[in-house]
Design a protein around this motif. Structure first.
Motif, PDB file in Angstrom:
ATOM      1  N   PRO A 167      -6.344  17.842  76.925  1.00  0.00           N
ATOM      2  CA  PRO A 167      -5.146  17.361  76.423  1.00  0.00           C
ATOM      3  C   PRO A 167      -6.468  17.056  75.164  1.00  0.00           C
ATOM      4  N   ASP A 169      -5.538  14.351  73.300  1.00  0.00           N
ATOM      5  CA  ASP A 169      -5.471  12.416  72.651  1.00  0.00           C
ATOM      6  C   ASP A 169      -7.150  12.656  73.892  1.00  0.00           C
ATOM      7  N   LEU A 170      -7.335  13.649  74.752  1.00  0.00           N
ATOM      8  CA  LEU A 170      -8.037  12.840  75.197  1.00  0.00           C
ATOM      9  C   LEU A 170     -10.028  12.334  74.108  1.00  0.00           C
ATOM     10  N   ASP A 172      -9.326  12.259  71.425  1.00  0.00           N
ATOM     11  CA  ASP A 172      -9.377  11.432  70.293  1.00  0.00           C
ATOM     12  C   ASP A 172      -9.566   9.990  70.973  1.00  0.00           C
ATOM     13  N   ALA A 173      -9.522  10.059  71.840  1.00  0.00           N
ATOM     14  CA  ALA A 173      -9.203   8.762  73.131  1.00  0.00           C
ATOM     15  C   ALA A 173     -10.933   8.124  72.946  1.00  0.00           C
ATOM     16  N   ALA A 174     -11.701   9.443  73.454  1.00  0.00           N
ATOM     17  CA  ALA A 174     -13.735   9.190  73.339  1.00  0.00           C
ATOM     18  C   ALA A 174     -14.055   8.876  71.696  1.00  0.00           C
ATOM     19  N   ILE A 179     -17.608   7.781  70.914  1.00  0.00           N
ATOM     20  CA  ILE A 179     -18.117   8.366  71.660  1.00  0.00           C
ATOM     21  C   ILE A 179     -18.339   9.627  70.629  1.00  0.00           C
ATOM     22  N   ARG A 187     -19.769  13.403  78.510  1.00  0.00           N
ATOM     23  CA  ARG A 187     -19.314  12.127  78.983  1.00  0.00           C
ATOM     24  C   ARG A 187     -18.451  12.327  79.540  1.00  0.00           C
ATOM     25  N   VAL A 188     -17.715  13.441  78.859  1.00  0.00           N
ATOM     26  CA  VAL A 188     -15.872  12.812  79.286  1.00  0.00           C
ATOM     27  C   VAL A 188     -15.306  14.691  79.489  1.00  0.00           C
ATOM     28  N   PRO A 191     -17.189  16.020  83.440  1.00  0.00           N
ATOM     29  CA  PRO A 191     -16.728  15.289  84.369  1.00  0.00           C
ATOM     30  C   PRO A 191     -15.390  15.907  84.117  1.00  0.00           C
ATOM     31  N   THR A 192     -14.471  16.302  83.544  1.00  0.00           N
ATOM     32  CA  THR A 192     -13.243  16.434  83.914  1.00  0.00           C
ATOM     33  C   THR A 192     -13.569  18.431  83.986  1.00  0.00           C
TER      34      THR A 192
ATOM     35  N   LEU B  52      -8.879  10.479  62.980  1.00  0.00           N
ATOM     36  CA  LEU B  52      -9.025  11.341  63.468  1.00  0.00           C
ATOM     37  C   LEU B  52      -8.948  12.726  62.828  1.00  0.00           C
ATOM     38  N   PHE B  81      -2.234   6.472  73.303  1.00  0.00           N
ATOM     39  CA  PHE B  81      -1.943   7.762  73.266  1.00  0.00           C
ATOM     40  C   PHE B  81      -0.857   8.416  74.229  1.00  0.00           C
ATOM     41  N   ALA B  85      -4.347   9.277  77.585  1.00  0.00           N
ATOM     42  CA  ALA B  85      -5.429   9.661  77.375  1.00  0.00           C
ATOM     43  C   ALA B  85      -7.133   9.056  78.154  1.00  0.00           C
ATOM     44  N   TYR B  87      -9.307   8.371  81.010  1.00  0.00           N
ATOM     45  CA  TYR B  87     -10.937   9.655  81.530  1.00  0.00           C
ATOM     46  C   TYR B  87     -10.122   9.318  82.804  1.00  0.00           C
ATOM     47  N   HIS B  89     -12.325  10.401  84.793  1.00  0.00           N
ATOM     48  CA  HIS B  89     -12.789  10.614  86.214  1.00  0.00           C
ATOM     49  C   HIS B  89     -13.321   9.275  86.748  1.00  0.00           C
ATOM     50  N   MET B 102     -19.849   1.090  74.951  1.00  0.00           N
ATOM     51  CA  MET B 102     -19.801   1.931  73.760  1.00  0.00           C
ATOM     52  C   MET B 102     -20.159   1.597  72.661  1.00  0.00           C
ATOM     53  N   ARG B 164      -6.503  -0.659  77.029  1.00  0.00           N
ATOM     54  CA  ARG B 164      -8.364  -0.262  76.572  1.00  0.00           C
ATOM     55  C   ARG B 164      -8.090  -1.018  75.027  1.00  0.00           C
TER      56      ARG B 164
END
Lengths: 278, 384
Positions: A167, A169-170, A172-174, A179, A187-188, A191-192, B52, B81, B85, B87, B89, B102, B164
């Motif tokens: 997605p 969103d993931l 964008d969140a990063a 990041i 890093r994102v 792993p996925t 964004l 979100f 969203a 992570y 893992h 970060m 978060r």
């Protein structure tokens, strides 16, 4: 087990057909195992038998290791396959991320080129690549074995398809978390994408461990020989083909792949089905 | 904490204009909801504030500073979100710790093995651990810090996402439809939690939703966006009671406002369904629309008659759908006392007070109207 299993005619037939198919596939392996276990006189005898009268696998293995530096060839195989896979991932992941998730001019045509690249068989480009390596003076080295395969269009394609399912969103969140874009890849996304990376790893490692064509044309010095070349080396030995040690060596060479597969069987199949579904 | 100013924000994707010049100022510590039907551009606006997405033209200022070209992480905003969203893992602890790591660790210190050897990392990690645990305790997540997001329920994941966001102490929080993946019961619960969170943090909240009930219940002001424009901005009660546009009237409020076809006479009197309704306006003679909220319809007496086509009993209240001659869709009326529900198919008289009426012209703009001073109520009723 008190439960009786009833087998109708149709399921029975299905199993017979499947078993026959499995037998056809397995036959060469069984024959290899059988030959590797026979002493020379039994191999050359006119009667065919699967189970050796005299079990000579250990003698054949000892002879195989004595005749050739099998450890060296196995190590070469390991160096080459691991380097190829590592470099492929290093290049395919950022490329796939860009193709899947970044908006830039020319993304469509670039992806079309990637798809087109999949259509080109490696043999078609063998001679130009060979000449290129010759000009670079890189023939007959590990570089000659590794470099031509570092960019895997199949890998880029496979990872891009997988990244498409991650997605937005993931990502964008990063980005909100600070990041960087390369950081996101490692890093994102990595792993996925472990299932997809595993699946690609199987294809890559198996293909390059077993590759005979390319090492044969770029290598001269035996110290760089990969496992398949080493087996062929046995066949060309001056005293004529000695099938017992040859088959024993072949056994040694396929062993790492078989053992690795058995150990990680469930993960492998998970990976392949995951990427297939998504 | 910061004031966020948007001026003349425009954005188009290919040839479609998504935002057509949005001006909005969000005060420090305010809870503003951007609400509108899907595709109205509210999420795009939020993403532009977050950095964004780049706006086509216009300016975003956060705390007085223009932030065009400033990277999302540098704007010091936090975003929650719709899909959380998280992570997948990383454990809950690591998920919450990511923004801090970060910000406070260098690239070298973040390296998996080598980083551990650096002296500074140990100190910073200890600070981060304290802060994450503090936030987790606030959100009742302490027991789940070791779990992966996949092992959590929807509400817990939502709380991790909020954790978060708060751990980095941003100047403002952006929420992008954060509750739409939760079931109805949990959504009501989380609504209260987010409102409480806002009261506790006193931070600027910008909340995007398509659910007008969420916007109405939580925010200090709501900004109704339709078709890429801010149609009305105001306190929820004000927007509900005093919509400036027929689209706002229709969007805000559930069930929807009743709209009856009407006509403004040359003397300023307003007629609907062949009856004068005791409302006068200055406007010229023209067709209009008469809007009346379901709770303002009085059932049992009045100049109009409808047939009961459906009754929705919600327990505490009920809505009666009345089929009225001259109306394409049934008219909705709220009944406060569910013990006295009309029979299906029965004829029912109804009416509404002049101050319940909101008039809109043919283009959908509001027409000011007032109760006619000496309105002679015509009591004749068209026999149906």
């Amino acid at each position: 087990m008190s439960r009786t299993i009833k087998l109708g005619a149709w399921p029975l037939l299905r199993h017979v057909v499947l078993l026959a198919g499995a037998l056809v596939v397995l036959a060469p392996f069984i024959w290899m195992l059988s030959t590797a276990s026979k002493p020379a006189d039994e191999i050359y005898s006119s009667e065919l038998h699967l189970i050796p009268h005299h079990f000579a696998l250990w003698e054949n293995l000892r002879e195989a290791f004595a005749k050739a530096d099998l450890w060296r060839y196995l190590l070469n195989g390991l160096i080459v396959t691991v380097s190829i896979f590592a470099l492929q991932i290093l290049i395919a992941l950022p490329a796939a991320y860009a193709l899947a998730k970044l908006r830039f001019l020319g993304r469509g045509p670039l992806f079309a080129l990637v798809l087109f690249g999949i259509l080109i068989p490696p043999q078609a480009t063998a001679i130009p690549v060979f000449l290129l390596l010759h000009k670079l003076g890189a023939l007959d080295s590990y570089a000659a074995l590794v470099l031509p395969f570092t960019i895997s269009v199949f890998g880029i394609f496979l990872m891009r398809q997988f990244f498409k399912t991650v997605p937005d969103d993931l990502i964008d969140a990063a980005r909100m978390d600070g990041i960087s874009e390369f950081g996101i890849v490692w890093r994102v996304m990595l792993p996925t994408a472990i299932p997809a990376v595993t699946a690609f790893g199987i294809f890559s490692v198996v293909a390059h461990w077993n590759d005979y064509f390319w090492p044969l044309i770029v290598l001269n010095s035996p110290q760089y020989y990969t496992p398949p070349l080493a087996v062929a080396h046995f066949r060309n030995a001056e005293a004529g083909t000695n099938y017992g040690p040859l088959m024993a060596a072949a056994l040694v060479i396929i062993a790492p792949l078989v053992i690795a597969f058995l150990l990680a069987q469930r993960r492998f199949i998970e990976g392949i089905t995951l990427t297939g579904l998504k | 904490m910061a004031r966020i100013e948007l001026s003349a924000i425009r954005k188009s994707f290919d040839t479609t204009d998504v935002l057509r010049g949005v001006d909005l100022t969000i005060e420090d510590g305010e809870f503003v909801s951007l609400v509108g039907p899907s595709g109205c551009g509210k999420s795009t606006l939020l993403r532009i504030i977050a950095g964004l997405e780049q706006q086509g033209s216009g300016e975003v200022r956060i705390g007085g500073e223009p932030v065009d070209g400033v990277r999302p992480s540098q704007r010091n905003l936090a975003m929650v979100f719709q899909s959380y969203a998280l992570y997948p893992h990383l454990s809950v602890f690591d998920n919450i710790a990511v923004p801090l790591r970060m910000k406070r660790l260098t690239t070298l210190e973040r390296l998996p093995l080598l980083g551990r050897l650096l002296p500074n990392r140990y100190r910073v990690e200890r600070e981060i651990r304290q802060e994450v645990e503090h936030v987790a305790a606030q959100l009742e997540l302490s027991a789940f810090l070791g779990r992966k997001p996949g092992q959590l329920s929807g509400g817990q994941r939502q709380r991790v996402a909020v954790g978060r966001a708060i751990v980095r102490r941003p100047v403002a929080f952006l929420f992008d439809e954060p509750l739409s993946n939760l079931d109805a019961k949990l959504r009501v619960h989380m609504r209260a939690e987010i409102a409480q969170l806002h009261r506790r943090l006193q931070a600027t909240f910008i909340y995007v939703t398509h659910d007008q009930a969420e916007a109405m219940t939580m925010s200090g002001r709501i900004a109704v966006m339709i078709g890429g424009e801010l149609v009305q901005v105001g306190r929820p009660a004000e927007v509900y009671d005093n919509p400036r546009d027929i689209r706002v009237a229709e969007f805000v409020g559930s069930p929807k406002i009743n709209l009856l076809p009407g006509q403004i006479r040359s003397d300023g009197a307003v007629e609907t369904l062949g009856q004068r309704i005791g409302v006068a306006t200055k406007g010229i003679a023209q067709p209009c629309r008469v809007g009346v909220r379901p709770e303002r319809i009085q059932v049992g007496s009045g100049p109009f008659v409808g047939h009961v086509v459906h009754v929705e009993n919600m327990g505490a209240e009920a809505f009666v759908h009345l089929g009225v001659e001259g109306l394409a869709t049934p008219l909705l009326a709220r009944i406060g006392d569910v013990r006295e529900l009309p029979m299906l198919g029965s004829a029912l008289r109804f009416g509404f007070a002049p101050d319940a009426v909101r008039l809109f012209d043919a283009a959908g703009k509001r027409i000011e109207a007032h109760a006619a001073p000496a309105a002679v109520r015509t009591l004749e009723v068209a026999s149906v």
